[in-house]
Scaffold this motif. Structure first.
Motif, PDB file in Angstrom:
ATOM      1  N   ALA A 305      -2.492   5.228   7.834  1.00 17.10           N
ATOM      2  CA  ALA A 305      -2.363   4.808   6.432  1.00 17.10           C
ATOM      3  C   ALA A 305      -2.998   3.450   6.139  1.00 17.10           C
ATOM      4  O   ALA A 305      -3.392   3.173   5.004  1.00 17.10           O
ATOM      5  CB  ALA A 305      -0.877   4.777   6.045  1.00 17.10           C
ATOM      6  N   GLY A 331      -2.939   7.038   1.528  1.00  9.59           N
ATOM      7  CA  GLY A 331      -2.573   8.392   1.073  1.00  9.59           C
ATOM      8  C   GLY A 331      -3.305   9.448   1.875  1.00  9.59           C
ATOM      9  O   GLY A 331      -4.206   9.150   2.653  1.00  9.59           O
ATOM     10  N   MET A 332      -2.918  10.691   1.618  1.00  8.08           N
ATOM     11  CA  MET A 332      -3.488  11.807   2.386  1.00  8.08           C
ATOM     12  C   MET A 332      -4.868  12.152   1.846  1.00  8.08           C
ATOM     13  O   MET A 332      -5.015  12.427   0.667  1.00  8.08           O
ATOM     14  CB  MET A 332      -2.547  13.008   2.237  1.00  8.08           C
ATOM     15  N   LYS A 333      -5.848  12.151   2.728  1.00  8.46           N
ATOM     16  CA  LYS A 333      -7.215  12.509   2.275  1.00  8.46           C
ATOM     17  C   LYS A 333      -7.335  14.019   2.260  1.00  8.46           C
ATOM     18  O   LYS A 333      -6.886  14.683   3.176  1.00  8.46           O
ATOM     19  CB  LYS A 333      -8.261  11.930   3.225  1.00  8.46           C
ATOM     20  N   LYS A 361       4.347  14.130   0.334  1.00 10.71           N
ATOM     21  CA  LYS A 361       3.474  14.031  -0.836  1.00 10.71           C
ATOM     22  C   LYS A 361       2.948  12.621  -1.010  1.00 10.71           C
ATOM     23  O   LYS A 361       3.548  11.652  -0.509  1.00 10.71           O
ATOM     24  CB  LYS A 361       4.207  14.503  -2.089  1.00 10.71           C
ATOM     25  N   ASN A 362       1.839  12.549  -1.710  1.00 13.06           N
ATOM     26  CA  ASN A 362       1.282  11.236  -2.013  1.00 13.06           C
ATOM     27  C   ASN A 362       2.227  10.530  -2.980  1.00 13.06           C
ATOM     28  O   ASN A 362       2.638  11.112  -3.984  1.00 13.06           O
ATOM     29  CB  ASN A 362      -0.104  11.389  -2.641  1.00 13.06           C
ATOM     30  N   GLY A 366       0.333   5.045  -4.437  1.00 17.96           N
ATOM     31  CA  GLY A 366      -0.523   5.183  -3.246  1.00 17.96           C
ATOM     32  C   GLY A 366       0.364   5.389  -2.039  1.00 17.96           C
ATOM     33  O   GLY A 366       1.574   5.175  -2.093  1.00 17.96           O
ATOM     34  N   ILE A 368       2.007   7.564   1.321  1.00 17.20           N
ATOM     35  CA  ILE A 368       2.640   8.871   1.554  1.00 17.20           C
ATOM     36  C   ILE A 368       4.151   8.711   1.575  1.00 17.20           C
ATOM     37  O   ILE A 368       4.655   7.703   2.061  1.00 17.20           O
ATOM     38  CB  ILE A 368       2.213   9.388   2.954  1.00 17.20           C
TER      39      ILE A 368
END
Ligand SMILES: Nc1ncnc2c1ncn2[C@@H]1O[C@H](COP(=O)(O)OP(=O)(O)OP(=O)(O)O)[C@@H](O)[C@H]1O
Ligand SMILES: [Mg+2]
Length: 379
Positions: A305, A331-333, A361-362, A366, A368
């Motif tokens: 992260a 966040g998750m790419k 979830k994101n 910003g 996770i």
């Protein structure tokens, strides 16, 4: 139909019209026409039950049937027979309607000569054959689709069963691993650590004895003490990593706090643990799985992260327990690529294993948020 022989069912209540039609046909073509002539629809239907025909020529105005009713009943009696209807001058529209609905062609009485009638008969026979071939092909296709669908359903069912089996095995593996780690952790703590502590004690005694008589040897015992102390600490750390939870109901709270403390480094992210009210979980297996979820989520936040802040939270909510780990990182790419790691799927599996759900979830700002919810909390 044999070669050029055409067997016709002629449904016509006017004898003169029937004779005329017969004559015009014989004159117009070399084909041999065999006629069965009836003047009532019911007679036609009876004939159709007992005999085979190549085509039916039917007047629509009969003593026992009129208009559309005539061709509909005829069609019901012989679904595969080519039909040409004969209409009067004033009901040509009925002929058009009949073709749209079910018959192959229509002729207006008195307007068609022999050649046209022959052409119409041949056309009706061919058209019906094509329709029948199409229908057969469609039925065959539908059948194949049905088989294929049934095959797919079967394969799907097998696949689901296989997936459920794998899921169960993986869950079993997780809980067995957890138990095994706990056992090894306890053995390390109660076995190796105690042995090393005993060795330190004896070494200290030896050191005391040697200090006055052989100070050089005494210095060796100091070196041994340093090594033994490190060994005890290492073994303790290992034991703790394998079995991080104290066996009491407050074990999870303490372990989560310690997890946050351990993550605290001079240059790393600020890691805090927030437990507003005590959450006691006496089922050690449940507490262990929750801890492993938190541990993986924190590891992920550190690894992926680039977060400045990581917050672990344990709460009672709606009669259940909620554990969450949130970070303020990238966040998750969404790369579309299948993730190669095991962490996320293991977290979900652990949550299911203890009857909970996992949401990843994101977060709004910003980063996770990983949240595990257990529906029923213990008292
Ligand atoms: N907190 C996070 N912030 C950003 N990306 C994350 C975060 N957690 C997970 N990811 C993304 O999701 C991917 C999958 O995570 P997962 O934990 O399953 O695997 P991993 O950490 O790469 O490997 P493993 O957990 O098996 O050591 C990561 O590679 C990373 O791209
Ligand atoms: Mg991971």
């Amino acid at each position: 139909m044999h070669g050029d022989d055409i067997k016709i069912l002629l449904v016509e209540d006017s004898a003169s019209d029937a004779d005329l039609l017969r004559e015009s046909l014989q004159q117009a073509s070399k084909a041999r026409f065999e006629f069965v002539h009836v003047d009532h629809l019911n007679d036609a239907i009876t004939r159709l039950r007992n005999q085979k025909f190549d085509v039916a020529l039917a007047d629509l105005s009969l003593p026992d049937s009129k208009g559309a009713d005539t061709y509909r009943r005829l069609r019901a009696a012989a679904p595969h027979l080519p039909i040409v209807v004969l209409t009067g001058n004033d009901d040509e529209n009925l002929g058009v309607e009949a073709v749209r609905e079910t018959v192959q062609d229509y002729l207006v009485k008195g307007h068609a000569d022999g050649r046209q009638i022959v052409r119409s008969i041949r056309y009706a026979i061919e058209r019906k054959q094509t329709e029948e071939a199409l229908r057969a092909a469609r039925e065959e296709l539908e059948l194949r689709v049905r088989w294929r669908t049934a095959d797919l359903h079967k394969a799907n069912k097998l696949l689901r069963a296989e997936m459920a089996k794998r899921e169960k095995l993986q869950a079993q593996l997780l809980s067995t691993t957890e138990r095994e780690q706990k056992r090894i952790g306890e053995d390390l703590h109660d076995g190796l650590c105690q042995l090393l502590t005993g060795a330190r004690f004896h070494n200290a005694m030896l050191g005391q004895q040697l200090r006055t008589t052989q100070p050089d040897c005494a210095r060796e015992t100091d070196a041994i003490e340093t090594l033994l102390k490190d060994a005890v600490e290492n073994a303790r750390d290992l034991s703790y990593g394998l079995n991080p939870l104290a066996p009491d109901a407050r074990g999870l709270m303490t372990a989560l706090q310690q997890l946050a403390d351990r993550m605290q480094t001079a240059n790393g992210p600020r890691c805090t643990c927030n437990i507003p009210q005590p959450v006691g979980i006496s089922d050690h297996a449940v507490a262990s799985q929750l801890y492993r979820i938190a541990q993986e989520a924190v590891q992920n936040a550190l690894k992926h992260a680039g977060a400045k802040k990581i917050t672990i939270e344990l709460k009672r909510r709606n009669g259940g327990v909620t554990l969450s780990v949130a970070d303020d990182g990238v966040g998750m790419k969404r790369t579309g690529a299948r993730p190669r790691g095991m962490g996320l799927s293991n977290m979900s599996r652990r949550a299911r294993l203890i009857g909970g759900t996992l949401e990843i979830k994101n977060a709004d700002g910003g980063g996770i948020a990983v949240t595990c919810r257990l529906p029923v909390a213990e008292k």
